[in-house]
Enzyme design. Structure first.
Site, mmCIF file in Angstrom:
data_model
loop_
_atom_site.group_PDB
_atom_site.id
_atom_site.type_symbol
_atom_site.label_atom_id
_atom_site.label_comp_id
_atom_site.label_asym_id
_atom_site.label_seq_id
_atom_site.Cartn_x
_atom_site.Cartn_y
_atom_site.Cartn_z
ATOM 1 C CD GLU A 112 30.396 21.606 58.541
ATOM 2 O OE1 GLU A 112 31.318 20.694 58.658
ATOM 3 O OE2 GLU A 112 29.132 21.509 58.610
ATOM 4 C CG HIS B 245 29.916 18.147 60.787
ATOM 5 N ND1 HIS B 245 30.221 18.312 59.629
ATOM 6 C CD2 HIS B 245 29.499 16.864 60.836
ATOM 7 C CE1 HIS B 245 30.036 17.445 58.817
ATOM 8 N NE2 HIS B 245 29.476 16.559 59.419
#
Length: 529
Positions: free
Chosen positions: A261, A279
């Site tokens: 990420e 997220h």
């Protein structure tokens, strides 16, 4: 004026709270790793979210750092061990986003079941596809929950309102606690996958949970299975999941977290039956306000030298000088106990013998609970929340002391009972350097220092067993054995080997050992965070 470096977006309420406490708030967003090393110099506090990596190098550069504040729950991006070694407090906001994470799980569950984002995209592109995006109801479907921590429980309560059948895998939750929640516990994650129509993951990211939802596990799934992950990236093998969806072996998935990420590329993004979000589990106004306000309060307390409720690493000065050296040992014994037990215990008995029994050992009990619960709950365990987490899981803790020592000047001993039998570990500090030693496992007498990677093997007491185990581990699989000790139990018919290895022992090697003639059981144990 003490400076607080804020490297990621924080709620205005949190920023104002720190300014109101007389702190200089230095907001610098989007810092590169190199720029962070320069910016953190002279800062008394560093406030982050999930993107900033607080490495050993960052902590070394932070010459005046007192506290690192994580505005959220997870601490994957903070080197807590290095911070503790340098005397830097690490705090988080453990209750700030659990409700938002649970609600986002339900949102993804519904979006996946009813194909909401796919239908929205088609309609905006001028396509009226009612039949293509036919969904399924949640009512009377089986929801499999991997991990019954705080978020898992909140999801279970909300799914119950939809009329779903609740099944869970969590070997560290007592049957009584599961019955209170209306959840049916199953003994293995394979059993859970076989029964589930929807599977939701709520686990911490540890060496044991990394890749848990694997290609092999998905072979047990029904074609109707839909998987939701809002916990941590890497727990679900994204490649294996993409293959299973693409081949029609499961119906679909919804993910909020990824192994890397931020990311804009994944084989999952190409699949129509996969819903993805970047997220967003904690991305609500309420969660960010709570996280910002909470972390601001913790930072102010830390910089004023006051008690900090959500410190995940206790300052050594808060423990008696005699008890203090035993804290790392107590936590490691807790982790060892959980690994050896392999399941829940209703009662944990902690005994302190020798000189330490004359002192207040409550901080050692908290250290033990941190170790026992840390590997199995979905949030960082602190000295403050450990008793509450134990109570939520139905774990009764009993502490006894005895100033009369038996074989050691000081001894910490842990006992508990599982469905498969009792579990026992003990340890002490040895010599002028206070070197930690594991001295007993399940009443087998051993003598070995705890290490990051360990292997416990129970075997019949027959010639050649050490050679067989050493050959499989060292020669066949190339794993270096640093140390080894042998123990004999009270019955005398089964022996125990305790090994320290340079690298983790993979599950396939453990399986190979268990299939070896003369081996009764084998367990790989990770004592590192």
């Amino acid at each position: 004026m003490k400076r607080v470096l804020v490297s990621e977006q924080l709620a205005d309420s949190g920023l104002e709270a720190m300014r109101g406490a007389g702190l200089e708030v230095d907001v610098r967003l989007g810092l590169s790793p190199e720029a962070l090393l320069d910016a953190v110099r002279g800062a008394s506090a560093l406030v982050i979210r999930s993107a900033t990596q607080v490495t050993a190098d960052v902590l070394e550069a932070a010459d005046e750092l007192v506290v690192v504040g994580r505005a959220g729950i997870g601490l994957d991006n903070v080197d807590v061990e290095s911070a503790t070694r340098r005397g830097v407090m690490v705090v988080n906001a453990p209750q700030s986003n659990v409700l938002s994470a649970a609600e986002h799980t339900i949102a993804l569950l519904l979006a996946q079941a009813r194909n909401v984002p796919q239908a929205d995209r088609d309609l905006r592109n001028g396509q009226w596809n009612r039949t293509r995006w036919e969904g399924v109801e949640l009512h009377n479907k089986t929801l499999g929950i991997v991990g019954l921590g705080r978020v898992g429980v909140l999801v279970a309560q909300r799914a119950n309102a939809f009329g779903m059948q609740l099944v869970a895998y969590d070997p560290y939750v007592s049957p009584d606690r599961a019955r209170q929640l209306g959840v049916d516990l199953v003994p293995t994650v394979e059993d859970l996958v076989r029964r589930a129509d929807f599977l939701t993951v709520h686990l911490p990211k540890t060496p044991d949970t990394l890749g848990l939802i694997s290609a092999e596990l998905l072979t047990h799934a029904k074609p109707s299975l839909r998987i939701v992950n809002t916990a941590r990236g890497g727990i679900v093998d994204e490649g294996a999941l993409a293959d299973a969806v693409r081949d029609g072996r499961i119906a679909g998935a919804a993910l909020d977290v990824f192994v890397q990420e931020p990311t804009t590329e994944s084989p999952l993004f190409e699949l129509d039956s996969v819903v993805v979000t970047p997220h967003l589990g904690a991305s609500t106004v309420e969660a960010q306000d709570k996280a910002g306000q909470t972390i601001a309060e913790q930072v102010v307390l830390a910089l004023h030298g006051e008690f900090v409720p959500f410190a995940v690493n206790l300052a050594a000065t808060e423990a008696n000088a005699t008890v203090q050296p035993f804290m790392p040992l107590a936590e490691r014994l807790g982790r060892l106990f959980t690994a050896v037990a392999g399941g829940t215990v209703d009662t944990l008995e902690i005994t302190y013998e020798g000189q330490i029994a004359d002192y207040d050992c409550r901080v050692l009990t908290l250290s033990v609970l941190k170790g026992v619960l840390g590997p199995v709950v979905d949030e960082p365990v602190s000295f403050v929340n450990a008793p509450q987490l134990a109570e939520e899981r139905g774990l009764v803790v009993r502490e006894t002391t005895s100033s009369s020592a038996r074989d050691y000047v000081n001894l910490i001993e842990l006992r508990g009972h599982t469905a498969d039998g009792s579990t026992h570990v003990a340890g002490t500090l040895y010599g002028k350097q206070d070197a930690p030693r594991i001295v007993a496992i399940d009443d087998y007498i051993v003598d070995l220092p705890p290490s990051s990677h360990m292997l416990v093997v129970r075997n019949t007491d027959t010639p050649g067993m050490v050679g067989r185990v050493g050959t499989i581990v060292g020669i066949d699989n190339g794993i270096n054995i640093d140390e080894l000790d042998l123990g004999r139990g009270p019955s005398g018919d089964v022996s125990l080997m305790l090994l320290s290895t340079s690298t983790p022992v993979p599950p396939e090697v453990v399986t190979q050992l268990r299939a070896t003639e003369g081996v009764v059981d084998a367990r790989a144990i990770e004592l590192a965070d």
